[in-house]
Design a protein around this motif. Structure first.
Motif, mmCIF file in Angstrom:
data_model
loop_
_atom_site.group_PDB
_atom_site.id
_atom_site.type_symbol
_atom_site.label_atom_id
_atom_site.label_comp_id
_atom_site.label_asym_id
_atom_site.label_seq_id
_atom_site.Cartn_x
_atom_site.Cartn_y
_atom_site.Cartn_z
ATOM 1 N N LYS A 17 -23.640 -46.946 -18.164
ATOM 2 C CA LYS A 17 -23.508 -47.937 -17.088
ATOM 3 C C LYS A 17 -24.199 -47.522 -15.799
ATOM 4 O O LYS A 17 -24.088 -48.221 -14.786
ATOM 5 N N GLU A 20 -26.689 -50.092 -14.492
ATOM 6 C CA GLU A 20 -25.956 -51.265 -13.999
ATOM 7 C C GLU A 20 -25.391 -51.003 -12.604
ATOM 8 O O GLU A 20 -25.482 -51.857 -11.700
ATOM 9 N N ILE A 21 -24.810 -49.819 -12.392
ATOM 10 C CA ILE A 21 -24.238 -49.474 -11.083
ATOM 11 C C ILE A 21 -25.331 -49.399 -10.031
ATOM 12 O O ILE A 21 -25.186 -49.931 -8.921
ATOM 13 N N HIS A 23 -28.036 -50.948 -9.720
ATOM 14 C CA HIS A 23 -28.584 -52.260 -9.327
ATOM 15 C C HIS A 23 -27.496 -53.287 -9.020
ATOM 16 O O HIS A 23 -27.790 -54.469 -8.849
ATOM 17 N N SER A 24 -26.256 -52.825 -8.914
ATOM 18 C CA SER A 24 -25.138 -53.755 -8.711
ATOM 19 C C SER A 24 -24.946 -54.152 -7.254
ATOM 20 O O SER A 24 -24.300 -55.157 -6.966
#
Length: 353
Positions: A17, A20-21, A23-24
């Motif tokens: 993840k 994902e983190i 670019h969150s």
């Protein structure tokens, strides 16, 4: 010659993840910071844990939470990592060195008692290289003298005493490091475990500029004038990237510590068979195997001998009495004896003894 290192950072093979983190848009302390704290709280078995962006930050937050002021006196061991004691210098605290037991490397309770004065505010109980100190004696002294007792577990995460894990040994708070060569590591980071609820609540504020986040913003998400800032604080929260790494490491912590403890037992058997003196284990304690400590007659030669066997042996730390920043260069008998003999051997999860 391939040398087995004394320390090596652990990192999970996959970080599913992380992308994902990154670019969150939610990179600061948040979901994973709270999850990391919950995993630590459950694993340690303490009431409250907070994480910080470094061990140094954790120490500064704790000093603030205890209300220590310049000139206040703290008792500490000079036979530690410099990181354990440097925060005292930055806050202009007076460090009173207590001597150590030259067989264990940890604080000598009799010396601690003799070091207490009317100006003493806290005892910082370092658990040297993962070897647990005299917990009952030091904690009892703190209660008797109405002093804070802080377990300095910079190298002792996972060490145990009387079947309880470090962070849950009856002190007011425990300092932890999640720096790269610790277990778990969050690349860099630190933490505090609290039994003392009042200290925990103050520390939570001090870690985040004194802000009580639940009332910091109004219904329009604007900063509320009704939220007073009454405590000086730091920007010491741990990012969600670091926290995520820490969360993943906590899923492997039991296996990693089991490997280290197996190495520790194997070293014990080898040293017993070869009549090699080893660091004494305090009764009722279970070191985490961060290193394995031996006590050689000729330290320099002992280091060379083990390195010739492909083990990167080292004395690890220099007594902090050598550093002028502390203004206290008192030579202590136990420290001198221990430092002249102590050598650490690799004991980590990355190889088998």
């Amino acid at each position: 010659m391939v040398m087995i290192p004394l320390f090596k950072p652990y990192m999970p093979e996959e970080l599913p993840k992380l992308e994902e983190i990154l670019h969150s848009g939610a990179l600061a302390y948040g979901k994973y910071g709270r999850e990391f704290e919950k995993k630590l709280t459950d694993w340690i078995g303490c009431k409250n844990v907070l994480v910080t962006n470094s061990f140094n930050s954790a120490a500064l937050v704790l000093i603030g939470a205890m209300g220590l002021k310049p000139g206040d006196e703290v008792i500490a061991s000079p036979m530690t990592c410099l990181a354990s004691n440097q925060p005292f210098a930055t806050q202009n605290l007076k460090v009173k060195w207590a001597d150590i037991d030259p067989q264990t490397g940890t604080l000598d309770p009799d010396s601690v008692r003799k070091s207490i004065t009317v100006n003493t505010k806290a005892i910082f109980h370092n658990h040297f290289c993962g070897y647990v100190g005299y917990v009952d004696e030091v904690n009892r002294m703190g209660k008797e003298k109405e002093l804070y007792v802080i377990d300095d577990a910079i190298e002792a995460f996972g060490s145990e005493y009387r079947n309880k894990r470090m962070g849950n040994l009856g002190s007011d708070a425990t300092l932890m490091s999640f720096q790269t060569v610790r277990l778990p590591n969050s690349i860099d980071g630190g933490g505090l475990a609290f039994e003392n609820d009042e200290l925990y609540e103050r520390a939570c504020l001090i870690r985040d500029y004194g802000i009580e986040r639940g009332i910091f913003r109004d219904s329009l998400n604007e900063i509320s004038p009704d939220c007073d800032i009454s405590l000086p604080g730091y920007g010491a929260t741990l990012s969600d990237v670091n926290s995520y790494v820490g969360c993943l490491q906590m899923t492997k912590i039991n296996d990693l510590l089991a490997k280290q403890r197996n190495n520790f037992r194997n070293w014990q058997a080898i040293c017993e068979a070869e009549a090699i003196n080893t660091v004494k284990i305090v009764e009722g304690s279970n070191p985490n195997g961060w290193i394995f400590g031996i006590l050689g007659k000729d330290k320099a030669q002992t280091v060379k001998d083990w390195r010739e066997k492909s083990y990167y042996a080292s004395g690890v730390h220099l007594p902090n009495t050598y550093y002028s920043v502390f203004g206290n260069s008192e030579e202590l008998k136990g420290v001198k004896e221990f430092y002249s003999r102590f050598v650490a051997l690799p004991c980590g999860w990355w190889f088998e003894v």
